[in-house]
Scaffold this motif. Structure first.
Motif, PDB file in Angstrom:
ATOM      1  N   VAL A 118       0.885  -1.149   0.126  1.00 48.45           N
ATOM      2  CA  VAL A 118      -0.029  -0.106   0.029  1.00 48.45           C
ATOM      3  C   VAL A 118       0.831   1.236   0.158  1.00 48.45           C
ATOM      4  CG1 VAL A 118      -1.642   1.436   1.400  1.00 48.45           C
ATOM      5  CG2 VAL A 118      -2.182  -1.133   0.926  1.00 48.45           C
ATOM      6  N   ARG A 119       1.803   1.444   0.681  1.00 46.01           N
ATOM      7  CA  ARG A 119       2.900   2.530   0.777  1.00 46.01           C
ATOM      8  C   ARG A 119       3.372   2.609  -0.509  1.00 46.01           C
ATOM      9  NH1 ARG A 119       6.233   4.377   6.040  1.00 46.01           N
ATOM     10  NH2 ARG A 119       6.844   6.261   5.294  1.00 46.01           N
ATOM     11  N   ALA A 120       3.798   1.544  -1.096  1.00 41.41           N
ATOM     12  CA  ALA A 120       4.355   1.537  -2.548  1.00 41.41           C
ATOM     13  C   ALA A 120       3.201   2.394  -3.570  1.00 41.41           C
ATOM     14  CB  ALA A 120       4.677   0.298  -3.113  1.00 41.41           C
ATOM     15  N   LEU A 121       2.130   2.138  -3.272  1.00 44.50           N
ATOM     16  CA  LEU A 121       1.180   2.891  -4.211  1.00 44.50           C
ATOM     17  C   LEU A 121       1.003   4.209  -4.029  1.00 44.50           C
ATOM     18  CD1 LEU A 121      -1.825   0.356  -4.353  1.00 44.50           C
ATOM     19  CD2 LEU A 121      -0.023   0.692  -6.233  1.00 44.50           C
ATOM     20  N   PHE A 122       1.071   4.758  -2.331  1.00 48.34           N
ATOM     21  CA  PHE A 122       1.164   6.050  -2.280  1.00 48.34           C
ATOM     22  C   PHE A 122       2.080   6.701  -2.923  1.00 48.34           C
ATOM     23  CE2 PHE A 122      -1.716   4.906   1.211  1.00 48.34           C
ATOM     24  CZ  PHE A 122      -2.290   6.447   1.707  1.00 48.34           C
TER      25      PHE A 122
END
Length: 373
Positions: A321-325
């Motif tokens: 998820v953080r990578a998508l942010f």
């Protein structure tokens, strides 16, 4: 939203692509759920029950200060485990896939004054559907606080730091109150509504059950330690309430977390709903022990995106998820517990004071609606 919309750089196509990528993350976890996950929740439940039994046993001798300290600390941790990692997550249906009738959202009852069925309605159906939408999400400000500069200020708001502290100390009762939507049901006409009366009676029964267990039965079983056990139980409930309130505050209220107007979610797509969860939540960084004691709500962003995924999987999901942010150039609001608590309380104090009204920024859903019109 803030005066500068942090999602303004995203096109409608990008938002829907983001939604598809998040769906893929969810599908991957669902497909890989198995015995390892089931063993985890069973182990946690067993550990919590043993800890509570041990702690209550120690409190039989609570007139000795060391026994009081040990028993109170153990009971505090047991109550936190029951509410956070076990009760909250089971009632979300995170473990329903196991088909175990003893660990299922339809049968579980927790150590809490709010009946599980009422909590599931206000939390699962309302809060997680309308996350941070003013006037729709009762968890936002707990119904007693001003949470955004666009909200009209009243002199009552000057006291919101005090209201928030009192709510923190008796948090389980505060939750029961807004599960009942007590504020809007106080009028004489509404109080007579059969549905409200039935729900109020259910809350009353649950409160009596909890009070009888914690403040009558267990202290009486302690014999000469009655008063010290009574004090230990009150302290454990206070610690549990302060802890759970702090965790919830850190996930919903620090600076950088967005709130939304009702009209902004009209016509909201799946991708836009995901985006609202991302912008309306904050995480707490820390150790595995920290994540466990928060019920993995330290991964609040991931929990709001995927409330029905097993909590023990949020850590691995958080990396993706953080990578998508980062990919979509969005701010991933996170920080250590002290930092997030300070940020949340600073916001409580700031919004207790009147301010010059700032211009409202429309969300992507509202912008598309206006363009279409």
């Amino acid at each position: 939203m803030t005066a500068t919309d942090p999602t303004a750089h995203l096109t409608a196509e990008q938002i829907e692509e983001l939604g598809r990528e998040l769906d893929a993350i969810r599908d991957e976890v669902i497909a890989s759920r198995g015995e390892k996950d089931a063993a985890y929740i069973r182990k946690v439940i067993a550990a919590q029950r043993k800890l509570e039994l041990f702690s209550r046993g120690v409190l039989l001798f609570s007139f000795f200060p060391p026994a009081w300290l040990l028993g109170t600390a153990g009971l505090s941790v047991a109550k936190i485990m029951d509410n956070m990692e076990i009760g909250h997550n089971i009632l979300h249906g995170q473990w329903d896939w196991m088909r175990d009738p003893k660990i299922h959202s339809t049968t579980w009852e927790w150590d809490h004054v709010s009946p599980s069925d009422q909590w599931k309605h206000s939390h699962n159906e309302l809060h997680h559907t309308y996350t941070n939408v003013i006037g729709k999400d009762n968890d936002l400000g707990y119904g007693i606080m001003r949470v955004d500069e666009d909200q009209k200020w009243h002199p009552f708001h000057l006291g919101q730091p005090l209201w928030n502290f009192i709510n923190a100390c008796f948090f389980e009762y505060g939750i029961a109150a807004y599960d009942l939507e007590l504020g809007k049901n106080l009028s004489k006409r509404r109080r007579k509504n059969p549905e409200f009366r039935a729900r109020a009676k259910a809350v009353g029964r649950k409160i009596r059950k909890q009070v009888l267990k914690d403040y009558v039965v267990h202290p009486l079983l302690s014999g000469p330690s009655f008063l010290t056990t009574l004090g230990a139980t009150f302290t454990a409930n206070l610690v549990r309430n302060l802890w759970s309130h702090s965790v919830i505050m850190c996930g919903h209220f620090p600076e950088g977390v967005q709130v939304f107007e009702r009209r902004s979610i009209k016509g909201e797509t799946r991708g836009q709903w995901y985006l609202r969860q991302m912008m309306g939540s904050a995480n707490i960084s820390g150790s595995k022990a920290m994540h466990f004691m928060t019920g993995n709500l330290s991964h609040q962003i991931e929990h709001h995106l995927f409330p029905d995924l097993p909590s023990n999987r949020y850590a691995e999901v958080a990396v993706k998820v953080r990578a998508l942010f980062e990919k979509y150039e969005l701010e991933y609001v996170t920080g250590p517990l002290p930092q997030q608590v300070f940020s949340a309380w600073r916001k409580v104090f700031r919004l207790s004071l009147p301010n010059k009204k700032k211009p409202t920024v429309q969300t992507p859903a509202r912008e598309q609606e206006l363009v279409a019109a």
